[in-house]
Design an enzyme around this catalytic site. Structure first.
Site, PDB file in Angstrom:
ATOM      1  N   ASP A 157      -2.825 -10.685  -2.640  1.00  0.00           N
ATOM      2  CA  ASP A 157      -3.382 -10.186  -1.382  1.00  0.00           C
ATOM      3  C   ASP A 157      -4.862  -9.875  -1.586  1.00  0.00           C
ATOM      4  OD1 ASP A 157      -4.012  -7.958   0.686  1.00  0.00           O
ATOM      5  OD2 ASP A 157      -2.041  -8.672   1.322  1.00  0.00           O
ATOM      6  N   HIS A 201       0.818  -1.220   0.000  1.00  0.00           N
ATOM      7  CA  HIS A 201       0.000   0.000   0.000  1.00  0.00           C
ATOM      8  C   HIS A 201       0.853   1.271   0.000  1.00  0.00           C
ATOM      9  CE1 HIS A 201      -3.649  -2.263   0.393  1.00  0.00           C
ATOM     10  NE2 HIS A 201      -3.311  -2.780   1.549  1.00  0.00           N
TER      11      HIS A 201
END
Length: 441
Positions: free
Chosen positions: A150, A111
């Site tokens: 993910d 992220h």
């Protein structure tokens, strides 16, 4: 059958780094896994070789990121060792000591975007992106594919590679309308210089082994065959597991092992996965067995229930529809590339806001890409933020692409100097990933 030292393993549980004592991103994520691998005797198996992580240099991190007010305000030694674990794994593969490598490290990174104003989704710096910049700088690797498994969209990795036609980023994740970070839709398919190099596959909640493997076999593998990467990287998040507390998917440990077997990534790097006891020891064991070429058919987590974990028919229909739509979009990507550049002139521009959820900071960005008719152009980001421990920040950063020639480099420096003459940012920075020094202008 297996080859000796087929798989390199790197562990770094980061005992001294946590967001809070009860936070799901904590050291036990890896300690239970290591206990399981020890119990199975895998760390003594001749197909597996263990490596120590390295301490990544600031130069390694600065090839990818610019910090506000600086990287040293946000990046701890634990982050540097996490990145260094991935670099150690990559080095083992590139030196030919092992065929494949799995870096089981934390803190995670997918992220983390180009600009670092704080922590987003447990991530501060992007582990895989820094490793890739290292591979390009030291080994001259050009075409690279990243497959992010993910459950959360890898928005940081997308941000870093969105305008790079030589990096194929594929993320399949739970639909962003139902899960953090709320991005990763099919229309996010790359910038005007790199249409089709970003592939987002938003899966419906309730996707299980059947759906995930169907996406891999019918969509992802054909894309990889078309793209022909020199290296495949797996951002190996494990929070699609049916027991994960932060998501709503139905994937099993054996499903992850099968995915790993089919994908055959050269390097895997651990990302998310927060079912510390019920999932991670079994999922990681399955991945290790698969990457080492060993039998994973007996990997079954105690909480698995075949009936309860069966994928619903409506979920299957939705996945089939996504596969059809993306297959069509993929085949039209060259036509879409031409259309994307029509009428843009010399620059592409965008404006957006980014929230750093762990540190309560909002970033406001103006982005500009220099468009050349025959090569990849530089990117400028005018980045402001408010909130957080260091107060308001204003940084102007220019990112030179790794493919740049001297004309592009000169234009990037000239544009930064021109911005400094008329602007009021606190810092003006030029990032050239083919150099070892990040320059404040």
């Amino acid at each position: 059958m297996y080859d000796k030292n087929t798989l390199g393993l790197v562990f770094f549980p980061a005992f001294d780094w946590k967001i809070s004592p009860t936070h799901p991103e904590r050291q036990e994520r890896l300690l239970y896994t290591r206990d399981q691998l020890l119990e199975e005797g895998l760390l003594e198996h001749p197909a597996i070789r263990e490596y120590n992580p390295l301490l990544a240099s600031w130069q390694d991190i600065e090839r990818v990121h610019v910090g506000a007010p600086s990287l040293k305000k946000w990046v701890t030694e634990a982050h540097r060792v996490s990145v260094g674990g991935a670099i150690a794994a990559a080095e083992a593969v590139m030196r030919g000591e092992v065929t494949r490598a799995f870096s089981l490290v934390r803190p995670p990174g997918h992220h983390a975007m180009k600009m670092v104003h704080g922590i987003r989704g447990f991530c501060t710096v992007n582990v895989e992106a820094i490793m890739i910049a290292y591979l390009r700088r030291h080994y001259g690797v050009r075409r690279i594919a990243i497959v992010d498994t993910d459950v959360h969209h890898g928005d940081g990795t997308q941000d870093i590679f969105y305008h790079d036609p030589d990096t194929l980023f594929i993320s399949f994740h739970q639909d962003g309308r139902t899960l953090y970070p709320g991005t990763g839709f099919m229309y996010e398919y790359g910038g005007p210089q790199a249409v089709g190099a970003t592939v987002n596959i938003p899966l419906p909640p309730g996707t299980g082994d059947e759906g995930m493997l169907k996406v891999l076999q019918n969509l992802v593998m054909p894309m990889l065959n078309d793209f022909k990467p020199e290296i495949i990287i797996n951002s190996a998040g494990q929070d699609n597991h049916f027991s994960d507390p932060l998501a709503n998917m139905m994937v099993t440990a054996k499903g992850y092992a099968r995915l790993t077997d089919l994908l055959k990534a050269d390097i895997a790097v651990l990302e998310g996965g927060y079912s510390v006891q019920e999932a991670l020891p079994y999922v990681n064991t399955g991945i290790v067995l698969s990457m080492a070429g060993l039998d994973y058919s007996q990997v079954v987590e105690p909480a698995f229930d075949e009936d309860r974990n069966r994928q619903r028919p409506d979920v299957t229909r939705r996945i089939d529809d996504i596969i059809r739509k993306w297959a069509d979009q993929w085949h039209r990507r060259h036509e879409m590339q031409v259309d994307a550049l029509l009428g843009l002139g010399d620059f592409w521009q965008d404006r957006r806001q980014i929230y750093y959820d762990e540190t309560g900071i909002s970033e406001y960005r103006d982005e500009k890409i220099r468009l050349y008719p025959d090569k990849v152009g530089y990117m400028s980001i005018d980045s402001r933020s408010d909130g957080g421990p260091f107060g308001s920040q204003h940084v102007y950063a220019t990112f030179i692409p790794w493919q740049a020639d001297e004309e592009c480099r000169k234009d990037a420096y000239d544009a930064t100097l021109a911005a400094k003459k008329t602007g009021n940012a606190d810092r003006y920075v030029v990032v050239d990933p083919m150099k070892d020094v990040q320059e404040d202008i």
